[in-house]
Design a protein around this motif. Structure first.
Motif, PDB file in Angstrom:
ATOM      1  N   VAL A 124      63.922  49.570  79.206  1.00 19.16           N
ATOM      2  CA  VAL A 124      62.620  49.572  78.544  1.00 19.16           C
ATOM      3  C   VAL A 124      61.601  50.143  79.513  1.00 19.16           C
ATOM      4  N   VAL A 125      61.028  51.290  79.142  1.00 23.77           N
ATOM      5  CA  VAL A 125      60.114  52.024  80.030  1.00 23.77           C
ATOM      6  C   VAL A 125      58.892  52.475  79.231  1.00 23.77           C
ATOM      7  N   PHE A 126      57.878  52.946  79.944  1.00 21.08           N
ATOM      8  CA  PHE A 126      56.743  53.556  79.267  1.00 21.08           C
ATOM      9  C   PHE A 126      57.209  54.825  78.568  1.00 21.08           C
ATOM     10  N   SER A 127      56.728  55.006  77.364  1.00 23.58           N
ATOM     11  CA  SER A 127      57.021  56.245  76.639  1.00 23.58           C
ATOM     12  C   SER A 127      56.242  57.390  77.270  1.00 23.58           C
ATOM     13  N   PRO A 128      56.612  58.629  76.953  1.00 24.77           N
ATOM     14  CA  PRO A 128      55.750  59.747  77.339  1.00 24.77           C
ATOM     15  C   PRO A 128      54.336  59.507  76.809  1.00 24.77           C
ATOM     16  N   ALA A 129      53.348  60.008  77.521  1.00 13.72           N
ATOM     17  CA  ALA A 129      51.954  59.789  77.141  1.00 13.72           C
ATOM     18  C   ALA A 129      51.578  60.629  75.925  1.00 13.72           C
ATOM     19  N   TYR A 130      50.635  60.134  75.164  1.00 10.29           N
ATOM     20  CA  TYR A 130      50.163  60.840  73.965  1.00 10.29           C
ATOM     21  C   TYR A 130      48.706  60.471  73.704  1.00 10.29           C
ATOM     22  N   ASP A 131      48.054  61.215  72.832  1.00  9.73           N
ATOM     23  CA  ASP A 131      46.652  60.969  72.461  1.00  9.73           C
ATOM     24  C   ASP A 131      45.715  60.947  73.667  1.00  9.73           C
ATOM     25  N   LEU A 132      45.968  61.812  74.632  1.00  8.00           N
ATOM     26  CA  LEU A 132      45.084  61.912  75.793  1.00  8.00           C
ATOM     27  C   LEU A 132      44.075  63.030  75.545  1.00  8.00           C
ATOM     28  N   LEU A 133      42.804  62.692  75.559  1.00 11.81           N
ATOM     29  CA  LEU A 133      41.769  63.705  75.416  1.00 11.81           C
ATOM     30  C   LEU A 133      40.463  63.196  75.997  1.00 11.81           C
ATOM     31  N   ASN A 134      39.572  64.110  76.250  1.00 11.50           N
ATOM     32  CA  ASN A 134      38.258  63.768  76.785  1.00 11.50           C
ATOM     33  C   ASN A 134      37.367  63.371  75.612  1.00 11.50           C
ATOM     34  N   SER A 135      37.437  62.091  75.237  1.00 15.07           N
ATOM     35  CA  SER A 135      36.645  61.627  74.102  1.00 15.07           C
ATOM     36  C   SER A 135      35.163  61.559  74.449  1.00 15.07           C
ATOM     37  N   THR A 136      34.842  61.439  75.737  1.00 12.19           N
ATOM     38  CA  THR A 136      33.437  61.488  76.159  1.00 12.19           C
ATOM     39  C   THR A 136      32.832  62.834  75.798  1.00 12.19           C
ATOM     40  N   LEU A 137      33.611  63.887  75.991  1.00 10.95           N
ATOM     41  CA  LEU A 137      33.167  65.238  75.656  1.00 10.95           C
ATOM     42  C   LEU A 137      33.024  65.404  74.147  1.00 10.95           C
ATOM     43  N   ALA A 138      33.935  64.780  73.401  1.00  8.59           N
ATOM     44  CA  ALA A 138      33.957  64.959  71.952  1.00  8.59           C
ATOM     45  C   ALA A 138      32.906  64.125  71.230  1.00  8.59           C
ATOM     46  N   MET A 139      32.731  62.880  71.672  1.00 11.27           N
ATOM     47  CA  MET A 139      31.847  61.994  70.897  1.00 11.27           C
ATOM     48  C   MET A 139      30.916  61.143  71.745  1.00 11.27           C
ATOM     49  N   ASP A 140      31.193  60.981  73.033  1.00 13.83           N
ATOM     50  CA  ASP A 140      30.345  60.220  73.946  1.00 13.83           C
ATOM     51  C   ASP A 140      29.962  58.869  73.354  1.00 13.83           C
ATOM     52  N   GLY A 141      30.947  57.972  73.313  1.00 10.98           N
ATOM     53  CA  GLY A 141      30.715  56.650  72.747  1.00 10.98           C
ATOM     54  C   GLY A 141      29.910  55.718  73.626  1.00 10.98           C
ATOM     55  N   GLY A 142      29.666  56.123  74.869  1.00 11.85           N
ATOM     56  CA  GLY A 142      28.832  55.308  75.741  1.00 11.85           C
ATOM     57  C   GLY A 142      29.597  54.352  76.626  1.00 11.85           C
TER      58      GLY A 142
END
Length: 309
Positions: free
Chosen positions: A211-229
């Motif tokens: 049992v290991v970490f899966s490959p990474a996914y859904d990585l993006l610069n959300s600060t750049l896209a929406m800047d949630g604060g």
């Protein structure tokens, strides 16, 4: 001169480079445009949502690669790829996620095959190969951390980094190895402005009886896209913002993950060594120039918060 959205190599007047096509399939010499516009893809995702095996807020389509007809075909089930079209709310999410995933790869974070493809309206859609599909019909056991924690879609943010560590200790075959991976992933997400890394975006994979970490996914610069604060979706030391070295290195790395000093140093040195490569990737990406500059500025600012350089 065009740049291939799969390999990032220059490809003359063509849309894709030969190397980019070979990454998808050795027999592929051409790739037709996805037969849906971005708007049509979003509509298809909404219609197929209840029947498909992938879910999430961002519109997603399940697809297979038809090498005989040199195209991706949209399916309801058993798709080996996920396709994400342009958003009608946030700008350049496919371009953002694609370059961010490439940055993860160069720092040593395992990621699936991914890239971008042209749609019939000329827009770019992001694709990623599913890591839980092997062979023709075999599916590897995968559980995201919301399942492990018994959380629902409505409570996926109601969790902490400390609680994730507890689940790593409980479920992983070799927790120390996975904790180092997790530490690198948290630092990476902080540096690139990935403020939406909630528990559904971490998964464990059972492979070869481990049992290991899966490959990474859904990585993006959300600060750049929406800047949630906020800087993190999950709390660390009771907060989601204003993180400094004492929070991420001393508290997370040393105290909570209990990593050895040399392991922490190795992760830091690796990340710092690839920042020039990150800069090259961002500059070569399909992001608009203004977003490239904002991405580069954010990485520099976050590195300063970690007292690098």
């Amino acid at each position: 001169m065009n740049r291939c959205p799969i390999s990032y190599q220059y490809c003359g007047a063509k849309q894709y480079s030969a190397i980019g096509l070979k990454m998808l399939s050795k027999s592929l010499v051409n790739l037709e445009a996805l037969p849906f516009s971005a708007q049509e893809q979003r509509k298809e995702a909404a219609v197929r949502m209840k029947r498909m095996s992938i879910q999430g807020v961002q519109p997603k389509l399940s697809a297979n690669l038809d090498t005989r007809n040199s195209t991706f075909t949209i399916v309801n089930q058993k798709g080996k790829y996920i396709i994400k079209p342009q958003s009608d709310i946030y700008q350049q999410l496919p371009e953002n996620e694609d370059v961010s995933m490439r940055m993860a790869k160069v720092v040593g974070i395992e990621v699936p095959l991914h890239g971008m493809i042209y749609s019939k309206d000329g827009s770019l859609s992001y694709f990623i190969k599913r890591f839980d599909r092997v062979g023709r019909n075999q599916k590897l056991p995968v559980e995201d951390f919301s399942q492990l924690a018994g959380k629902s879609r409505d409570t996926k943010y109601d969790f902490s980094i400390e609680q994730v560590i507890h689940l790593i200790d409980r479920y992983c075959t070799f927790p120390v190895i996975e904790k180092i991976k997790f530490f690198k992933l948290v630092l990476f997400s902080f540096l690139i402005g990935n403020e939406d890394m909630y528990i559904k975006n971490f998964s464990l994979l059972t492979k070869n009886n481990k049992v290991v970490f899966s490959p990474a996914y859904d990585l993006l610069n959300s600060t750049l896209a929406m800047d949630g604060g906020e800087e993190m979706a999950l709390t660390l030391a009771g907060k989601r913002s204003r993180f400094k070295r004492k929070d991420l290195i001393d508290y997370l790395g040393k105290e909570r993950l209990e990593l050895k000093e040399h392991s922490i140093t190795k992760v830091e040195e690796k990340i710092q060594s690839v920042i020039p490569k990150w800069e090259d990737l961002i500059n070569s990406s399909f992001l608009e120039d203004q977003r490239k500059m904002a991405y580069l500025a954010l990485i520099k600012k976050r590195g300063q918060r970690l007292e690098w350089g």
